[in-house]
Design a protein around this motif. Structure first.
Motif, PDB file in Angstrom:
ATOM      1  N   ARG A  36       0.841  -1.035  -0.091  1.00  0.00           N
ATOM      2  CA  ARG A  36       0.054   0.066  -0.061  1.00  0.00           C
ATOM      3  C   ARG A  36       0.846   1.359  -0.025  1.00  0.00           C
ATOM      4  NH1 ARG A  36      -5.029  -1.899   2.696  1.00  0.00           N
ATOM      5  NH2 ARG A  36      -5.712  -3.014   0.968  1.00  0.00           N
ATOM      6  N   SER A  37       2.086   1.214   0.838  1.00  0.00           N
ATOM      7  CA  SER A  37       2.756   2.417   0.938  1.00  0.00           C
ATOM      8  C   SER A  37       3.507   2.549  -0.077  1.00  0.00           C
ATOM      9  CB  SER A  37       3.685   2.169   2.416  1.00  0.00           C
ATOM     10  OG  SER A  37       4.833   2.298   1.821  1.00  0.00           O
ATOM     11  N   LEU A  38       3.944   1.603  -0.979  1.00  0.00           N
ATOM     12  CA  LEU A  38       4.765   1.723  -2.365  1.00  0.00           C
ATOM     13  C   LEU A  38       3.790   2.405  -3.128  1.00  0.00           C
ATOM     14  CD1 LEU A  38       6.179  -1.454  -3.577  1.00  0.00           C
ATOM     15  CD2 LEU A  38       7.316   0.778  -3.274  1.00  0.00           C
ATOM     16  N   LEU A  39       2.596   2.001  -3.341  1.00  0.00           N
ATOM     17  CA  LEU A  39       1.559   2.814  -4.129  1.00  0.00           C
ATOM     18  C   LEU A  39       1.008   4.095  -3.850  1.00  0.00           C
ATOM     19  CD1 LEU A  39      -0.933  -0.046  -5.230  1.00  0.00           C
ATOM     20  CD2 LEU A  39       1.004   0.590  -6.461  1.00  0.00           C
ATOM     21  N   HIS A  40       1.279   4.329  -2.481  1.00  0.00           N
ATOM     22  CA  HIS A  40       0.934   5.453  -1.815  1.00  0.00           C
ATOM     23  C   HIS A  40       1.879   6.644  -2.293  1.00  0.00           C
ATOM     24  CE1 HIS A  40      -1.498   8.271   0.711  1.00  0.00           C
ATOM     25  NE2 HIS A  40      -0.497   8.498   1.231  1.00  0.00           N
ATOM     26  N   HIS A  41       3.076   6.198  -2.327  1.00  0.00           N
ATOM     27  CA  HIS A  41       4.019   7.374  -2.588  1.00  0.00           C
ATOM     28  C   HIS A  41       4.762   7.315  -3.922  1.00  0.00           C
ATOM     29  CE1 HIS A  41       4.274   8.178   1.629  1.00  0.00           C
ATOM     30  NE2 HIS A  41       4.269   6.759   2.070  1.00  0.00           N
ATOM     31  N   LYS A  42       3.766   7.606  -4.822  1.00  0.00           N
ATOM     32  CA  LYS A  42       4.166   7.340  -6.276  1.00  0.00           C
ATOM     33  C   LYS A  42       5.319   7.909  -6.724  1.00  0.00           C
ATOM     34  CE  LYS A  42      -0.444   6.163  -7.870  1.00  0.00           C
ATOM     35  NZ  LYS A  42      -1.091   7.428  -7.107  1.00  0.00           N
ATOM     36  N   LEU A  52       8.667   6.956  -5.463  1.00  0.00           N
ATOM     37  CA  LEU A  52       8.674   5.708  -5.884  1.00  0.00           C
ATOM     38  C   LEU A  52       9.461   5.735  -7.563  1.00  0.00           C
ATOM     39  CD1 LEU A  52       8.014   2.824  -5.506  1.00  0.00           C
ATOM     40  CD2 LEU A  52       6.106   3.127  -7.220  1.00  0.00           C
ATOM     41  N   VAL A  53       8.812   6.831  -8.349  1.00  0.00           N
ATOM     42  CA  VAL A  53       9.515   7.098  -9.476  1.00  0.00           C
ATOM     43  C   VAL A  53      10.431   7.442  -9.542  1.00  0.00           C
ATOM     44  CG1 VAL A  53       9.005   8.650 -11.671  1.00  0.00           C
ATOM     45  CG2 VAL A  53       6.908   7.528 -10.661  1.00  0.00           C
ATOM     46  N   LEU A  54      10.969   8.470  -8.591  1.00  0.00           N
ATOM     47  CA  LEU A  54      12.111   9.119  -8.455  1.00  0.00           C
ATOM     48  C   LEU A  54      13.242   7.919  -8.228  1.00  0.00           C
ATOM     49  CD1 LEU A  54      11.824  12.465  -6.725  1.00  0.00           C
ATOM     50  CD2 LEU A  54      12.808  11.965  -8.920  1.00  0.00           C
ATOM     51  N   SER A  55      13.229   7.071  -7.308  1.00  0.00           N
ATOM     52  CA  SER A  55      14.062   6.157  -6.859  1.00  0.00           C
ATOM     53  C   SER A  55      13.982   5.038  -7.982  1.00  0.00           C
ATOM     54  CB  SER A  55      13.903   5.465  -5.429  1.00  0.00           C
ATOM     55  OG  SER A  55      12.498   5.015  -5.489  1.00  0.00           O
ATOM     56  N   GLY A  56      12.864   4.778  -8.334  1.00  0.00           N
ATOM     57  CA  GLY A  56      12.812   3.878  -9.530  1.00  0.00           C
ATOM     58  C   GLY A  56      13.880   4.461 -10.928  1.00  0.00           C
ATOM     59  N   VAL A  57      13.390   5.512 -11.251  1.00  0.00           N
ATOM     60  CA  VAL A  57      14.512   6.127 -12.200  1.00  0.00           C
ATOM     61  C   VAL A  57      16.075   6.063 -12.067  1.00  0.00           C
ATOM     62  CG1 VAL A  57      15.217   8.107 -13.498  1.00  0.00           C
ATOM     63  CG2 VAL A  57      12.608   7.706 -13.145  1.00  0.00           C
ATOM     64  N   ALA A  58      16.342   6.052 -10.564  1.00  0.00           N
ATOM     65  CA  ALA A  58      17.698   6.040 -10.410  1.00  0.00           C
ATOM     66  C   ALA A  58      18.247   4.604 -10.503  1.00  0.00           C
ATOM     67  CB  ALA A  58      17.993   6.346  -8.866  1.00  0.00           C
ATOM     68  N   ILE A  59      17.326   3.628 -10.014  1.00  0.00           N
ATOM     69  CA  ILE A  59      17.627   2.088 -10.199  1.00  0.00           C
ATOM     70  C   ILE A  59      17.827   1.814 -12.068  1.00  0.00           C
ATOM     71  CG2 ILE A  59      17.082  -0.191  -9.730  1.00  0.00           C
ATOM     72  CD1 ILE A  59      15.356   1.142  -7.455  1.00  0.00           C
ATOM     73  N   VAL A  60      16.839   2.415 -12.461  1.00  0.00           N
ATOM     74  CA  VAL A  60      16.757   1.863 -13.874  1.00  0.00           C
ATOM     75  C   VAL A  60      17.806   2.542 -14.847  1.00  0.00           C
ATOM     76  CG1 VAL A  60      15.488   2.386 -16.189  1.00  0.00           C
ATOM     77  CG2 VAL A  60      14.211   1.968 -13.982  1.00  0.00           C
ATOM     78  N   LEU A  61      18.414   3.611 -14.337  1.00  0.00           N
ATOM     79  CA  LEU A  61      19.559   4.235 -15.121  1.00  0.00           C
ATOM     80  C   LEU A  61      21.033   3.711 -14.797  1.00  0.00           C
ATOM     81  CD1 LEU A  61      19.436   8.151 -15.307  1.00  0.00           C
ATOM     82  CD2 LEU A  61      19.020   6.413 -17.043  1.00  0.00           C
ATOM     83  N   SER A  96      11.530  -2.093  -0.660  1.00  0.00           N
ATOM     84  CA  SER A  96      12.885  -1.841  -1.315  1.00  0.00           C
ATOM     85  C   SER A  96      13.016  -2.910  -2.491  1.00  0.00           C
ATOM     86  CB  SER A  96      13.916  -1.625  -0.663  1.00  0.00           C
ATOM     87  OG  SER A  96      14.184  -2.799   0.084  1.00  0.00           O
ATOM     88  N   PHE A  97      12.804  -4.112  -1.932  1.00  0.00           N
ATOM     89  CA  PHE A  97      12.942  -5.257  -2.888  1.00  0.00           C
ATOM     90  C   PHE A  97      12.087  -5.174  -4.391  1.00  0.00           C
ATOM     91  CE2 PHE A  97      12.201  -9.585  -4.513  1.00  0.00           C
ATOM     92  CZ  PHE A  97      13.293  -9.974  -4.524  1.00  0.00           C
ATOM     93  N   GLY A  98      10.632  -4.850  -3.778  1.00  0.00           N
ATOM     94  CA  GLY A  98       9.841  -4.594  -4.896  1.00  0.00           C
ATOM     95  C   GLY A  98      10.347  -3.137  -5.971  1.00  0.00           C
ATOM     96  N   VAL A  99      10.633  -2.225  -5.565  1.00  0.00           N
ATOM     97  CA  VAL A  99      11.142  -1.156  -5.912  1.00  0.00           C
ATOM     98  C   VAL A  99      12.398  -1.570  -6.904  1.00  0.00           C
ATOM     99  CG1 VAL A  99      12.085   1.060  -6.320  1.00  0.00           C
ATOM    100  CG2 VAL A  99      10.262   0.531  -4.584  1.00  0.00           C
ATOM    101  N   GLY A 100      13.282  -2.399  -6.355  1.00  0.00           N
ATOM    102  CA  GLY A 100      14.534  -2.695  -6.881  1.00  0.00           C
ATOM    103  C   GLY A 100      14.294  -3.734  -8.026  1.00  0.00           C
ATOM    104  N   LEU A 101      13.514  -4.730  -7.821  1.00  0.00           N
ATOM    105  CA  LEU A 101      13.106  -5.702  -9.151  1.00  0.00           C
ATOM    106  C   LEU A 101      12.454  -4.881 -10.105  1.00  0.00           C
ATOM    107  CD1 LEU A 101      13.363  -8.707  -9.268  1.00  0.00           C
ATOM    108  CD2 LEU A 101      10.892  -8.844  -8.519  1.00  0.00           C
ATOM    109  N   VAL A 102      11.374  -4.010  -9.886  1.00  0.00           N
ATOM    110  CA  VAL A 102      10.902  -3.219 -11.216  1.00  0.00           C
ATOM    111  C   VAL A 102      11.839  -2.363 -11.781  1.00  0.00           C
ATOM    112  CG1 VAL A 102       9.096  -1.733 -11.880  1.00  0.00           C
ATOM    113  CG2 VAL A 102       8.676  -3.344 -10.134  1.00  0.00           C
ATOM    114  N   GLY A 103      12.718  -1.842 -10.988  1.00  0.00           N
ATOM    115  CA  GLY A 103      13.697  -0.696 -11.624  1.00  0.00           C
ATOM    116  C   GLY A 103      14.750  -1.672 -12.272  1.00  0.00           C
ATOM    117  N   ALA A 104      15.016  -2.755 -12.018  1.00  0.00           N
ATOM    118  CA  ALA A 104      16.313  -3.562 -12.764  1.00  0.00           C
ATOM    119  C   ALA A 104      15.702  -4.003 -13.965  1.00  0.00           C
ATOM    120  CB  ALA A 104      16.425  -4.780 -11.808  1.00  0.00           C
ATOM    121  N   VAL A 105      14.338  -4.550 -13.980  1.00  0.00           N
ATOM    122  CA  VAL A 105      13.955  -5.145 -15.126  1.00  0.00           C
ATOM    123  C   VAL A 105      13.680  -4.072 -16.133  1.00  0.00           C
ATOM    124  CG1 VAL A 105      11.744  -6.231 -16.056  1.00  0.00           C
ATOM    125  CG2 VAL A 105      12.371  -6.952 -14.118  1.00  0.00           C
ATOM    126  N   LEU A 106      13.190  -2.793 -15.805  1.00  0.00           N
ATOM    127  CA  LEU A 106      13.350  -1.695 -16.887  1.00  0.00           C
ATOM    128  C   LEU A 106      14.646  -1.538 -17.340  1.00  0.00           C
ATOM    129  CD1 LEU A 106      10.286   0.312 -15.140  1.00  0.00           C
ATOM    130  CD2 LEU A 106      10.305  -1.292 -17.188  1.00  0.00           C
TER     131      LEU A 106
END
Lengths: 258, 843
Positions: B7-13, B16-25, B319-329
């Motif tokens: 829930r908290s993941l979805l709540h702080h979109k 989430l996007v910012l840290s996600g972008v960092a992982i993706v890059l 963090s695992f969820g964010v990391g996994l999604v970021g890594a796949v992207l």
């Protein structure tokens, strides 16, 4: 727009702030909630007005709209003779800066600034010269001269709120709005803040509008407005805590929305 | 608790996007680098594995052959007949393959002058014995016929049946294009051009008419292994030639090329590292903030009975969820990065023959692991702190997570930084190979030290750099400064990407400028000739050229020079053959002992460094081993090395007995006093019409040609470094957005008491500006130190001058400021748009 500095010495005639037929509706359609329902009220100069009412009565909304923090759905609001509802954001901001003072429930001091810097902040933002004699007088009144270089985190809640009140007073605004100023304080600290506000009315002729749900706090005011369901349902002059409490009991069972 | 994490993941979109972008890059850059380097390696390994026979026989070489010298080592033709009858040999073929045949395109320009070799070869129809695969026409069978590789034919605009102009070492020729071929599965050989002739013609053009081969290829009979055949053939051949299995030869060839590309790999991985570092910090930042903001929520969960472990697990799951999604992207982004890199290298002329990108399972695993691990590890520290929040905190108003002391960092980082700087200074004063090593270690230590110590110095430095803010922008300026100082760790980390990027850019730029100035200075000092005549193919040209140029009116004298590889007393060395009589007019060297005079009587002039390396002193006898023979010289002069002019200088005439028959590598020409240089140059050009690849350059043009090479290398590095700066922008955006979110209530209060939207925006922009300038200033200072150390270390290698492009450095600083401001635009806009009432009531 007349500056606040002139405002206090040579007050133009008429009330410091005025709401005419003020209505505020949140939301639209079925979910619409009417917070203020055609409220008209004058806040006279040099008077200390308390706004009371149960939760959801619209008392905070009334204050926010009168202070230019929120917009009206219909009706007009005046600070002095300026119609707030006709102002754009920048003009409204300048009006808040020059003519309105605020005391919030949660103190809202800037943590990186010292007590003194917090007090002069509105004038500093405006790039206006600080009236040193006036500010000195205010500081002596709040009794925190020895803590002026402290950061907010080094002050107690009561001290922080007195700094916040001094900040509101320092720019000599036409009117000060206080939103539950004692809500976060114990009764002794609360009393300190309230008597400071009282003295600023008596000694400096300041106009104060205060929202509270505490009858003791309301007893410091000259005049009390009672709100229920977005309307002014009663007023009281020369309030005492007991009389206010009695009046408040009358709201139970009727007029309470939630 | 898992549901709460989700829930908290979805709540702080937003966060989430910012840290996600960092992982993706971060992951994208690492994966892109891996894909690109794997592609390079596989291409070359595959190329040679496909194209070598079972056993390869090559001449044993004491002195490496070099296209520049025009000398080619050969195997005698008789050897082919000898090995062809060895038992187990099914087929045997002789190959002639050497650098030196330039293709002139249909517009008259030399094809492929970017430094790639220009091979000439013989043609063999048997596909088991040659890497060439016809795609069109037929192989050349007689003189006057040629086949070209498909890429060259295409670029030069030739089709089968056209007359092709070529320049061989002996001079220009034309031949009819009879066939077009591929090299193995690739269009050409890593960017080189190949022109194939019938064997007799190839021997005539490349081997000076000798009936030998540069290589003999053998195919094993069925059931005979490469190793067994190589052993049998080795016994027949003896020491006169080297015998390798096809696999060994292919590995060697691939290794030679990939070794040349190693610096690219290292360079790219450094940047992947920077990307990952910045990514890690952004993730760390984001999670710290998330935890701080949710501390009340987390404390409430604790008060309601959640255990410490549950809080910790929920944050780690998040963090695992964010990391996994970021890594796949990130894997997807990595493929795009690899394409981009390929395009970049193609754009600068390094034509890499690729057949699709190589995505190894290892790359996918590494990418996913990095993404998930880095995110979880980055989130661990804040998660641990969060799990220690007492349940009582839920009831309190202000929750401050305890800040850690900066003292340890200051000490450790300071020691590392100062140690690195000292190591560089020591290395610079020592010079030589050990000095360079010390400088290299110093650079790494100083960079790491700077990153570690940065939080401790960020506060004071920000105050110094922004000293004018309060005067220029009033209270808004002071507030911006205080905001930047408030979280020194975050400010430092935000600035670090910019810092590293700018340190490297600055060092490279200063070094390149210094190199160019040094080159110019050396040329000014040592070359007295107005003109330099050389071959665009970088190969020797006939001695006739010098004779032709000498007859041009306005030319006072010419002095041909031969460069050739040799061994002096067993050490590889560059031998310079000159005409002592004319050379003194053209070039001036400073002799520490002896003089040039001795050259005419079998003497040799040596630069001090080379003399020391070879253990030679005045009067010593040195044996010079050439590919064609050997000769003895007496050291009659020792001179100070001067940039391009170093090595062993002898008289060209003295090399003839050693079998040297090569043409000239270049010619100096001096104009008659008072002659119009432009006219003379035009006349010389006209006189060279018979040699289309030979050009005459004025001194200025010559300098320009050398320095433009430096510029090109600089450009590539700066382009890659700008990626680091791009990531730096992302870091600044992230920090500012978080700052704004964190200070929502404060901003609301400022707005309530009269701060205009414009002022709030200025506050955010000024904060970004001072952070960026802080990173830039530290980076520039580090880069300056790096460059000075590097230049001082390499004074002996010809980088004599330190030339700091101050204007350029100022431009970098301004650019960094602009980067900061650009990064602040969006967060500033958001901050300005905050709803005052909502902001004030934010918890």
């Amino acid at each position: 727009m007349s500056t606040a500095a002139e405002g206090l010495e040579s007050s133009p005639p008429g009330p410091a702030a005025r709401a005419v037929d003020l209505t505020k509706v949140y939301g639209t359609g079925e979910t619409a909630v009417t917070a203020l329902d055609s409220v008209s009220v004058d806040f006279d100069r040099g008077r200390y007005t308390a706004i009371m009412g149960p939760s959801g009565s619209g008392k905070s909304t009334l204050m926010h709209v009168c202070a230019g923090l929120d917009s009206a759905t219909s009706g007009t609001v005046y600070i002095g003779d300026v119609d707030l509802t006709k102002l754009r954001d920048n003009e409204l901001t300048r009006l808040r800066r020059d003519a309105v003072g605020f005391v919030f429930q949660a103190f809202n001091l800037v943590p990186t600034l010292s007590a003194l810097e917090n007090i002069t902040l509105p004038m500093d933002i405006a790039g206006r010269k600080v009236d040193q004699a006036w500010v000195d007088g205010v500081i002596d009144t709040i009794g925190l001269r020895d803590r002026l270089s402290s950061r907010p985190s080094q002050l107690s809640g009561g001290q922080q709120q007195r700094v916040a009140a001094a900040r509101a007073l320092a720019s000599r605004p036409q009117i000060i709005f206080a939103d539950e100023p004692t809500g976060n304080l114990d009764s002794r600290a609360g009393a300190e803040v309230l008597s400071f506000l009282r003295r600023s009315v008596d000694d400096f002729g300041q106009t104060i509008v205060m929202v509270t749900h505490d009858p003791t706090a309301a007893s410091y005011a000259d005049h009390v407005l009672f709100l229920a369901d977005g309307r002014i349902v009663d007023t009281m002059d020369e309030p005492t805590a007991d009389r206010v409490l009695d009046r408040m009991k009358g709201f139970d069972g009727k007029g309470r929305r939630s | 608790m898992l549901r709460s994490a989700w829930r908290s993941l979805l709540h702080h979109k937003l966060r989430l996007v910012l840290s996600g972008v960092a992982i993706v890059l971060g992951v994208g850059f690492v994966v892109g680098t891996l894909i690109f380097t794997d592609t390079l390696n596989q291409t070359f390994t595959g190329l040679f594995a496909d194209t070598t026979s079972d056993v390869v026989i090559a001449p044993s070489e004491d002195v490496q052959s070099s296209g520049f010298a025009g000398t080619v080592a050969t195997l005698p033709a008789a050897l082919l007949d000898e090995v062809a009858v060895v038992e187990g040999v099914a087929k045997a073929g002789g190959q002639v393959f050497a650098d030196g045949v330039a293709i002139i395109d249909s517009a008259g320009a030399v094809l492929g002058t970017t430094g790639a070799p220009q091979f000439g070869s013989n043609w063999n129809d048997d596909e088991d014995l040659t890497p060439y695969r016809l795609t069109e026409g037929r192989g050349p069978t007689a003189g006057g016929e040629v086949a070209l590789d498909s890429v060259s034919a295409d670029k030069a605009g030739y089709a089968v049946g056209d007359e092709v102009s070529l320049v061989a070492p002996q001079g220009a020729l034309t031949a009819t294009l009879v066939g077009i071929f591929r090299y193995g599965t690739s269009g050409n050989l890593a960017g080189a051009t190949i022109a194939a002739f019938d064997t007799a013609t190839a021997q005539q053009l490349l081997l000076g008419g000798k009936s030998g081969y540069t290589e003999i290829d053998l195919v094993a009979a069925d059931g005979v292994t490469q190793e067994a055949l190589a052993a049998d053939v080795g016994a027949v051949v003896g020491a006169s030639a080297t015998v390798r299995t096809g696999k060994e030869a292919a590995d060697q060839a691939a290794a030679d090329i990939t070794a040349g590309l190693a610096f690219i790999n290292i360079f790219l991985l450094v940047f992947a590292g920077i990307a990952l570092f910045v990514g890690t910090f952004i993730i760390l930042n984001t999670f710290s903030m998330l935890v701080a903001q949710r501390s009340r929520e987390l404390a409430l969960l604790r008060a309601l009975g959640a255990t410490r472990g549950q809080v910790l697990r929920s944050l780690i799951a998040e963090s695992f969820g964010v990391g996994l999604v970021g890594a796949v992207l990130g894997l997807g982004v990595g493929v795009a990065v690899a394409f981009g890199l390929e395009g970049l290298f193609r754009a600068i002329g390094a034509d890499i023959p690729t057949e699709g990108l190589v995505l190894l399972p290892r790359t996918v695993i590494v990418g996913l692991l990095i993404g998930v691990l880095v995110t979880v590890v980055a989130a661990l520290a804040p998660a641990l702190r969060a799990s220690r929040i007492p349940p009582m905190a839920a009831l309190r108003d202000d929750i401050a997570l305890p800040a850690r002391s900066l003292r340890l960092r200051a000490i450790a980082g300071g020691v590392l930084l100062l140690g690195g700087l000292a190591a560089m200074a020591a290395g610079a004063s020592a010079g030589g190979a050990s000095g360079s090593q010390l400088v290299g270690i110093g650079v790494v230590a100083a960079l790491v030290g700077a990153i570690v110590v940065s939080p401790a110095i960020a506060g004071p430095l920000v105050r110094v750099l922004g000293f004018a803010f309060p005067r220029m922008f009033g209270t808004i300026g002071s507030l911006a400064l205080q905001n930047a100082e408030r979280q020194p760790r975050r400010t430092a980390a935000t600035a670090s990407a910019l810092m590293i990027g700018l340190a490297l850019v600055t060092a490279l730029t200063i070094f390149a400028t210094s190199a160019k100035s040094s080159i110019n200075q050396v040329i000014d000092r040592t070359i007295g000739a107005e003109f330099l005549i050389s071959n665009q193919t970088q190969r020797p040209f006939p001695e006739q050229v010098a004779l032709d140029v000498a007859t041009v009116p306005g030319v006072a004298s010419v002095s041909p020079v031969k460069l050739l590889p040799a061994q002096v007393n067993g050490t590889d060395a560059a031998l310079v053959g000159v005409d002592p009589e004319t050379w003194t007019d053209m070039a001036s060297l400073t002799f520490t002992s002896g003089a040039l005079d001795g050259l005419e009587s079998g003497g040799m002039a040596v630069d001090a460094q080379s003399a020391a390396d070879a253990g030679l002193a005045m009067g010593d006898m040195a044996t010079v081993l050439l590919q064609t023979g050997s000769a003895d010289f007496t050291v009659t002069g020792i001179y100070e090395p001067a940039g391009a002019f170093s090595g062993f200088v002898v008289s060209s005439a003295a090399l003839v007995p050693a079998g040297v028959e090569m043409g000239d590598s270049f010619i100096y020409a001096k104009a008659v006093d008072g002659a119009d240089l432009t006219t003379v140059q035009a006349d010389v050009t006209a006189a060279l019409a018979a040699f289309p690849t030979v050009q005459v350059q004025s001194q200025a043009e010559f300098k320009e040609q050398i320095t433009s090479g430096v510029n090109q290398i600089l450009l590539v590095m700066v382009m890659l470094l700008s990626l680091a700066i791009l990531i730096a922008i992302l870091g600044i955006v992230n920090t500012l957005v978080l700052s704004v979110v964190e200070r929502t209530r404060e901003i609301g209060m400022l707005r309530a008491v009269g701060a205009l939207r414009r002022q709030i925006r200025s506050m955010v922009v000024l904060e970004a500006l001072v952070i960026a300038v802080y990173g830039a200033v530290v980076g520039l200072l580090l880069g300056l130190w790096f460059a000075v150390a590097l230049q001082r270390t390499l004074v002996d290698q010809g980088i004599e001058v330190l030339d700091v492009p101050w204007l350029g450095l100022v431009a970098f600083l301004v650019l960094a400021g602009v980067v900061g401001i650009l990064a602040a635009l969006w967060p500033a806009f958001r901050a300005g748009r905050l709803n005052v009432l909502e902001a004030i009531s934010t918890e």
